[in-house]
Design a protein around this motif. Structure first.
Motif, PDB file in Angstrom:
ATOM      1  N   UNK A   2       0.823  -1.219  -0.064  1.00  0.00           N
ATOM      2  CA  UNK A   2      -0.114  -0.094  -0.144  1.00  0.00           C
ATOM      3  C   UNK A   2       1.000   1.269   0.036  1.00  0.00           C
ATOM      4  N   UNK A   3       0.455   2.097  -0.859  1.00  0.00           N
ATOM      5  CA  UNK A   3       1.272   3.617  -0.839  1.00  0.00           C
ATOM      6  C   UNK A   3       0.506   4.484  -0.484  1.00  0.00           C
ATOM      7  N   UNK A   4       0.951   5.420   0.481  1.00  0.00           N
ATOM      8  CA  UNK A   4       0.321   6.606   0.991  1.00  0.00           C
ATOM      9  C   UNK A   4       1.162   7.663   0.912  1.00  0.00           C
ATOM     10  N   UNK A   5       0.541   8.622  -0.007  1.00  0.00           N
ATOM     11  CA  UNK A   5       1.614   9.764  -0.556  1.00  0.00           C
ATOM     12  C   UNK A   5       0.702  11.228  -0.141  1.00  0.00           C
ATOM     13  N   UNK A   9       3.768  17.277   6.157  1.00  0.00           N
ATOM     14  CA  UNK A   9       2.964  17.491   7.492  1.00  0.00           C
ATOM     15  C   UNK A   9       1.399  17.491   6.945  1.00  0.00           C
ATOM     16  N   UNK A  10       0.864  16.729   6.149  1.00  0.00           N
ATOM     17  CA  UNK A  10      -0.324  16.425   5.727  1.00  0.00           C
ATOM     18  C   UNK A  10      -1.090  15.394   6.514  1.00  0.00           C
ATOM     19  N   UNK A  11      -0.384  14.742   7.804  1.00  0.00           N
ATOM     20  CA  UNK A  11      -1.065  13.865   8.472  1.00  0.00           C
ATOM     21  C   UNK A  11      -0.932  12.442   8.100  1.00  0.00           C
ATOM     22  N   UNK A  12      -0.010  12.259   7.185  1.00  0.00           N
ATOM     23  CA  UNK A  12       0.017  10.638   6.857  1.00  0.00           C
ATOM     24  C   UNK A  12       0.248   9.549   7.518  1.00  0.00           C
ATOM     25  N   UNK A  13       0.987   9.886   8.322  1.00  0.00           N
ATOM     26  CA  UNK A  13       1.464   8.941   9.426  1.00  0.00           C
ATOM     27  C   UNK A  13       0.223   8.552  10.527  1.00  0.00           C
ATOM     28  N   UNK A  14      -0.427   9.708  10.617  1.00  0.00           N
ATOM     29  CA  UNK A  14      -1.686   9.605  11.633  1.00  0.00           C
ATOM     30  C   UNK A  14      -2.499   8.919  10.884  1.00  0.00           C
ATOM     31  N   UNK A  15      -2.994   9.131   9.600  1.00  0.00           N
ATOM     32  CA  UNK A  15      -3.837   8.461   8.749  1.00  0.00           C
ATOM     33  C   UNK A  15      -3.532   6.939   8.882  1.00  0.00           C
ATOM     34  N   UNK A  16      -2.424   6.619   8.503  1.00  0.00           N
ATOM     35  CA  UNK A  16      -1.924   5.279   8.249  1.00  0.00           C
ATOM     36  C   UNK A  16      -2.326   4.576   9.966  1.00  0.00           C
ATOM     37  N   UNK A  43       5.175  -0.768   8.350  1.00  0.00           N
ATOM     38  CA  UNK A  43       5.033   0.517   7.599  1.00  0.00           C
ATOM     39  C   UNK A  43       6.360   1.134   7.709  1.00  0.00           C
ATOM     40  N   UNK A  44       6.583   1.709   6.555  1.00  0.00           N
ATOM     41  CA  UNK A  44       7.851   2.497   6.370  1.00  0.00           C
ATOM     42  C   UNK A  44       7.512   3.961   6.045  1.00  0.00           C
ATOM     43  N   UNK A  45       7.767   4.713   6.894  1.00  0.00           N
ATOM     44  CA  UNK A  45       7.728   6.354   6.596  1.00  0.00           C
ATOM     45  C   UNK A  45       8.688   7.022   6.291  1.00  0.00           C
ATOM     46  N   UNK A  46       8.542   8.140   5.723  1.00  0.00           N
ATOM     47  CA  UNK A  46       9.949   8.758   5.307  1.00  0.00           C
ATOM     48  C   UNK A  46      10.453   8.019   4.097  1.00  0.00           C
ATOM     49  N   UNK A  47       9.730   7.389   3.372  1.00  0.00           N
ATOM     50  CA  UNK A  47      10.311   6.687   2.060  1.00  0.00           C
ATOM     51  C   UNK A  47      11.080   7.635   1.238  1.00  0.00           C
ATOM     52  N   UNK A  78       5.078   5.194   3.144  1.00  0.00           N
ATOM     53  CA  UNK A  78       4.556   6.577   3.429  1.00  0.00           C
ATOM     54  C   UNK A  78       5.543   7.430   2.847  1.00  0.00           C
ATOM     55  N   UNK A  79       5.301   8.279   1.847  1.00  0.00           N
ATOM     56  CA  UNK A  79       6.235   9.135   1.365  1.00  0.00           C
ATOM     57  C   UNK A  79       5.761  10.629   0.943  1.00  0.00           C
ATOM     58  N   UNK A  80       6.430  11.690   0.943  1.00  0.00           N
ATOM     59  CA  UNK A  80       6.021  13.011   0.797  1.00  0.00           C
ATOM     60  C   UNK A  80       6.126  13.126  -0.824  1.00  0.00           C
TER      61      UNK A  80
END
Length: 128
Positions: A2-5, A9-16, A43-47, A78-80
């Protein structure tokens, strides 16, 4: 996968964490984590920062999508989104931005779901 983009600072980690029930302990930070963590985390954030770190270290990122799909196919990445801002003057920063965009396009193509988060609100833009 799953890719979350979305933007910074839009709340991606909290959303996940809320959407997928991911605990903070199940996340790895792409800016600092080791490959072993990436292989086993949920989950991998700051991809995008993992890509930057690899490029700065002279590592090849061309097959990164395939490697992630093979080694941790259930991973949530999770990526910007980097392509909507001002084009950097620095050649490395331009190359990094382009490479990050291409890798994320490949991830989106292979992912079973893609979510975009704006102002903490997620929208599913691909669902298999």
């Amino acid at each position: 996968m799953i890719l979350v983009t979305g933007g910074a600072f839009q709340g991606k980690k909290e959303y996940v964490t809320k959407t997928f029930g991911i605990l903070k302990e199940e996340m790895a930070d792409g800016q600092t984590c080791e490959w072993q963590q990436i292989r086993s985390c949920r989950c991998l954030f700051h991809f995008h920062l993992l890509i930057k770190r690899m490029m700065q270290n002279g590592e090849d990122t061309a097959d990164l999508c395939e490697i992630l799909m093979e080694e941790n196919p259930k991973l949530i990445v999770v990526t910007n989104e980097l392509g909507c801002g001002i084009v950097p003057m620095d050649p490395f920063e331009r190359q990094y931005r382009e490479q990050c965009g291409r890798i994320c396009c490949n991830l989106a193509k292979e992912a079973k779901e893609v979510h975009r988060v704006v102002c903490g609100i997620g929208q599913v833009i691909k669902c298999a």
